[in-house]
Write an enzyme that holds these catalytic residues in place. Structure first.
Site, mmCIF file in Angstrom:
data_model
loop_
_atom_site.group_PDB
_atom_site.id
_atom_site.type_symbol
_atom_site.label_atom_id
_atom_site.label_comp_id
_atom_site.label_asym_id
_atom_site.label_seq_id
_atom_site.Cartn_x
_atom_site.Cartn_y
_atom_site.Cartn_z
ATOM 1 N N SER A 22 0.829 -1.210 0.000
ATOM 2 C CA SER A 22 0.000 0.000 0.000
ATOM 3 C C SER A 22 0.863 1.259 0.000
ATOM 4 O O SER A 22 0.609 2.213 -0.741
ATOM 5 C CB SER A 22 -0.887 0.030 1.243
ATOM 6 O OG SER A 22 -1.825 -1.006 1.201
ATOM 7 N N ASP A 313 -7.657 -7.674 4.358
ATOM 8 C CA ASP A 313 -6.676 -8.467 3.593
ATOM 9 C C ASP A 313 -6.187 -9.691 4.371
ATOM 10 O O ASP A 313 -5.605 -10.607 3.785
ATOM 11 C CB ASP A 313 -5.464 -7.601 3.220
ATOM 12 C CG ASP A 313 -5.822 -6.570 2.158
ATOM 13 O OD1 ASP A 313 -6.857 -6.734 1.485
ATOM 14 O OD2 ASP A 313 -5.062 -5.598 2.000
ATOM 15 N N LYS A 340 -12.741 -8.902 -4.238
ATOM 16 C CA LYS A 340 -11.270 -8.777 -4.223
ATOM 17 C C LYS A 340 -10.715 -9.524 -5.440
ATOM 18 O O LYS A 340 -11.446 -9.814 -6.366
ATOM 19 C CB LYS A 340 -10.719 -9.336 -2.908
ATOM 20 C CG LYS A 340 -11.084 -8.489 -1.695
ATOM 21 C CD LYS A 340 -10.380 -7.148 -1.715
ATOM 22 C CE LYS A 340 -10.764 -6.281 -0.530
ATOM 23 N NZ LYS A 340 -10.244 -4.919 -0.669
HETATM 24 C C1 S3P Z 1 -5.657 -1.060 -0.124
HETATM 25 C C2 S3P Z 1 -6.938 -0.994 0.384
HETATM 26 C C3 S3P Z 1 -7.792 -2.189 0.505
HETATM 27 C C4 S3P Z 1 -6.974 -3.462 0.458
HETATM 28 C C5 S3P Z 1 -5.978 -3.472 -0.671
HETATM 29 C C6 S3P Z 1 -5.024 -2.315 -0.524
HETATM 30 C C7 S3P Z 1 -4.889 0.198 -0.216
HETATM 31 O O1 S3P Z 1 -8.711 -2.216 -0.565
HETATM 32 O O2 S3P Z 1 -7.836 -4.582 0.362
HETATM 33 O O3 S3P Z 1 -5.250 -4.686 -0.669
HETATM 34 O O4 S3P Z 1 -3.665 0.144 -0.395
HETATM 35 O O5 S3P Z 1 -5.504 1.262 -0.098
HETATM 36 P P1 S3P Z 1 -10.073 -1.353 -0.539
HETATM 37 O O6 S3P Z 1 -9.705 0.074 -0.595
HETATM 38 O O7 S3P Z 1 -10.827 -1.780 -1.757
HETATM 39 O O8 S3P Z 1 -10.759 -1.725 0.734
#
Ligand code: S3P
Length: 429
Positions: A22, A313, A340
């Site tokens: 992220s 996650d 997902k």
């Molecule tokens: C993420 C947010 C999450 C997560 C993804 C990474 C991010 O998704 O599941 O693996 O880096 O902002 P969502 O924003 O769809 O919840």
């Protein structure tokens, strides 16, 4: 690619994991529209974050480096140029959703697409606010990639997120960089705040009051030196492996422990896990520390509401752990898991059943009774990195050999996963 996994007698030692996915995406994207060079150390080695670098290069950004250290020569807010071809986001929802915010601010047309899995993931959640800001966006069947974005001349909005999503929050804030005036996003539950931290690090003027985040448009962003903490969501597989296998004692170095991500550790400690963080430090506004974990019997429990969003996650690997707890695990309010990389409610339950573990799907969750035995099985990743890694962990606790089909999927976030696992999992005789 197929991987054979034998049961483990312990998961022990000291490991270092790749940079947080992220945070890596965010640093690279902000660096591209900042002024001057940004050096990023411990950049995620996963394919997703390399999709982001590929897109940035296609937009005229010079990216030097290799492996996990890159220098990104920022173009400033007005320096990107139209790509000569379509932008390829690969498997990466973060790339397409967050980069679309930046593309919406450009005075040229872009087309961004992804692989088969990404092409089935919902995009109205970003096309709606971006259209409200003034971008013209077309999506396949109005909801799926590829996206065609004609941007420029954005105006700020005050947006209430209908779904808790840090990707959507980031998309709107990134578009807000190009709008004159203040763009705000209000979240239904708090999601990871790496974007807010990173934007401030680069010099943006951003405030947050309770659930509302506001960003002043057209900031002067300046390139800088950054180090990405190791990925707590990748660490989760090893933490659960150590908790599952008796005799385990594991240290994970330099993990990102941002409070909007570390609900995993609080949840596990709350059900009886022995987890220690000897020391915490702040690095580029993010908390970082070592994690020490050892095997312990766990009670089990329920994950619901805001906790589900905070652990989204980690749910595949927590579902595996749940079956070995005293009382089992119930996951509620997890409809997002169905959109997902795969429908993770379905792919997790399918794989749990393959190893003889009872588990039931609900519309938006999973119910897994506790005290179950794991039998060696033939698992399928279904092309989903977190499913591949979750069932590699399950295989360590099984009564015989397991095989994972589609094991290469792990590379999306964690190419070193299989090597790291073979280093710390001692085979049971
Ligand atoms: C993420 C947010 C999450 C997560 C993804 C990474 C991010 O998704 O599941 O693996 O880096 O902002 P969502 O924003 O769809 O919840």
């Amino acid at each position: 690619m197929q991987k054979r996994i034998l049961p483990a007698s312990s998961v022990s030692g000291s490991i270092v994991l790749p940079g947080d996915k992220s945070i890596s995406h965010r640093y690279a994207m902000i660096a591209a529209v900042a002024e001057g060079a940004t050096r990023i150390r411990n950049y995620s080695t996963g394919a997703d974050c390399h999709s982001t670098l590929g897109c940035l290069r296609a937009l005229g950004v010079e990216v030097e480096g290799q492996a996990s250290e890159f220098v990104i020569h920022g173009k400033g807010l007005d320096g990107l140029r139209a790509s000569t071809g379509d932008l390829d986001a690969g498997n990466s929802g973060s790339t397409i959703r967050m980069l679309s915010g930046i593309l919406a601010g450009q005075p040229f047309r872009s087309r961004i697409f992804g692989d088969e899995s990404l092409s089935r993931r919902p995009m109205q959640r970003i096309t709606k606010p971006l259209a409200e800001m003034g971008a013209r966006i077309r999506a396949r069947q109005d909801k799926y990639p590829p996206l065609e974005i004609e941007g420029g001349d954005l105006h700020p909005i005050d947006y209430k997120l209908p779904v808790p999503s840090a990707q959507v929050k980031t998309c709107v804030l990134f578009a807000g960089l190009f709008a004159d005036g203040e763009t705000s996003v209000t979240e239904p539950v708090r999601s990871r705040d790496h974007t807010e931290i990173a934007l401030r690090e680069f010099g943006a003027n951003l405030t947050s009051a309770r659930s509302k985040i506001s960003l002043a448009g057209r900031p002067r962003l300046r390139g800088r030196e950054l180090t990405v903490p190791s990925d707590l969501s990748s660490a989760a597989f090893f933490i659960v492996a150590a908790l599952l296998v008796p005799g385990s004692r594991l240290t994970i170095h330099g993990a990102g422990l941002n409070p909007t991500r570390s609900a995993l550790l609080d949840f596990l400690s709350g059900i009886g896990a022995k987890i220690r963080i000897p020391q915490l430090e702040s690095q580029n506004g993010e908390l970082v520390g070592d994690i020490e974990v050892e095997h312990a019997p766990l009670r089990g429990g329920t994950i619901e509401g805001g906790l589900t969003a905070a652990l989204i996650d980690e749910i595949p690997v927590l579902a595996v752990l749940g079956a070995a707890t005293e009382e089992g695990l119930t996951v509620k309010d997890a409809g997002e898991l169905r959109v997902k990389e795969t429908d993770r409610i379905h792919t997790v339950v399918d794989n749990l059943r393959r190893m003889g573990v009872r588990a039931d799907e609900t519309a938006d969750g999973i119910v897994i009774p506790g005290r179950q035995k794991f039998h060696g099985a033939a698992f399928d990743s279904f092309g989903d990195h977190r499913v591949a890694m979750a069932f590699a962990v399950a295989a360590l606790h099984a009564d015989g050999e397991s095989v994972i089909e589609g094991a290469e999927a792990a590379s999306v976030s964690f190419p070193e996963f299989w090597h790291t696992l073979s280093r710390c999992a001692q085979v049971r005789n």
